[in-house]
Design a protein around this motif. Structure first.
Motif: not given
Ligand code: GSH
Length: 409
Positions: A7, A64, A284, A287, A327, A333, A374, A376-377, A384
């Protein structure tokens, strides 16, 4: 694990050489880095403002992903990038207010936190109206913000305690107002009640589960650990509220939770995302170690145990080696959020190694979008996307004053 499954990108930056001086006597980053960071920040800011305007979602006023995040960035810029330019400073405060006034109809009366709900918008409005001399409006927003405390403290079993959607995120809104307008602005009694509600909730679950931790929290039925949804964020928020009597009376329980968390650290220095999930994967702020570092440093400051500082330093190692995330560059993250771990360690230890590491992560962010991460959304949002990266870059200019947005007081 093959590099394509990882990752993170391999960190090819040299670590600190032990010699180079990075700070000038006034605490700012030395030249030529200072000017370079400012220039790159202006570039990204322009891109971010244009992108935000084009992709604007009037229904999302959250910090957010929505308008609230852009407003928070503008408030921050008025205190950092434009600190010495009174005209620009006022302009960015006005820009922040304009965004929030425009998005106020998006308030949903549903979510109770600074980052994802109405309290974020309301507490920023309290501060902005006050700073811009509109005291009556500031007071109206403050009343609205405080009226939500009945719900937050009312024992609603469906209300979580974590930072993104729960009571700890409401608590931050109150601390935010205090930070900007003075502690006397919010009655300590209310803050005390909110902390008590968080403590009661943790104690209830702990008893119900006959857990060895005196305080226990879940979100969506999982015992999350990290800063966004878990016990790290909740306990951190409580420790940032030391004047509250309820926190003072429960310091022992809080310390036991910190002890437990220390025992959960992986050999790598990272933390699990939940007690149900033992894989060492997510590095992250939301997490893992980049969020936990803030709690461990705070726990060291409050309880004085060296063990907490060494736990924090271990977090710093895994963030350095595995923290250039695929990410992206955001704060929740992404690389900017991970770099705040170094700023936190630098503020605590004064060791230039951590400033060097934060600067290398900043350098990575200069090449925004060029590493094949990637998208982000919500690409321009504070948590993000790009707004968070800009926020971080301006923070690094004066590292001792840096603070992880919407989390660190
Ligand atoms: N919607 C987010 C974006 O486009 O940046 C992506 C979602 C995301 O990464 N969520 C975090 C995460 O740790 C938690 S806030 N997701 C679980 C993973 O990466 O496995």
């Amino acid at each position: 694990m093959s590099s394509s499954e990882r990752r993170y990108f391999e960190n090819r930056f040299e670590d600190y050489d032990g010699r180079t001086s990075l700070q000038s006597p006034d605490g700012k980053i030395v030249e030529p880095y200072y000017s370079r960071i400012r220039a790159e920040t202006h570039k990204l800011l322009k891109q971010c403002e244009e992108g935000f305007e084009h992709s604007r979602d009037d229904h999302d006023c959250s910090v957010y992903t929505g308008a609230g995040g852009m407003a928070l960035l503008y408030m921050h810029l008025s205190e950092t990038l434009f600190k010495d330019d009174e005209t620009q400073k006022q302009q960015y405060l006005k820009n922040a207010l304009k965004i929030l006034e425009h998005s106020q109809h998006g308030l949903k009366g549903k979510r109770m936190t600074f980052i994802c709900g109405d309290p974020g918008v309301l507490s920023m409005l309290v501060v902005l109206y006050s700073k811009l001399g509109q005291d009556a409006k500031s007071e109206t927003c403050l009343s609205k913000l405080l009226s939500l405390s009945d719900h937050v403290c009312g024992g609603d079993p469906s209300l979580p305690d974590e930072v993104l959607y729960g009571r700890a995120g409401y608590l931050f809104s109150l601390l935010f107002v205090q930070q900007h307008l003075g502690a006397e602005k919010i009655n300590l009694g209310i803050i005390n009640q909110v902390c008590q509600a968080i403590l009661d909730s943790g104690e209830r679950l702990s008893k119900h589960e006959r857990n060895r931790m005196p305080l226990m929290y879940t979100w969506h039925d999982k015992h999350y650990v990290g800063a966004a949804h878990g016990i790290v964020g909740i306990i951190y928020m409580l420790l940032q509220t030391l004047p509250a009597q309820s926190v003072q009376s429960n310091l022992r329980s809080i310390e036991e939770c910190v002890e437990f968390l220390v025992s959960e650290q992986f050999p790598s220095g990272n933390f699990p995302s939940s007690l149900e999930n033992g894989t060492d994967k997510l590095i992250h702020w939301c997490h893992g170690a980049p969020g936990a570092v803030h709690l461990m440093v705070k726990a060291y400051q409050v309880f004085g145990k060296d063990k907490y500082l060494s736990t924090a330093l271990k977090c710093g190692e895994v963030v350095w080696s595995h923290g250039l995330l695929k990410k992206g560059y955001g704060i929740c993250h992404g690389v900017a959020g991970n770099a705040y771990a170094f700023l936190c360690l630098f503020k605590q230890t004064g060791d230039p190694k951590y400033l060097h590491r934060a600067m290398k992560f900043a350098e990575w962010c200069f090449d925004y979008g060029k590493h094949g991460c990637r998208t982000p959304d919500r690409p321009y949002s504070l948590f993000e996307g790009m707004a968070g990266t800009v926020y971080f870059l301006t923070d690094i200019l004066d590292p001792k004053s840096s603070k992880f947005p919407a989390f660190e007081i």
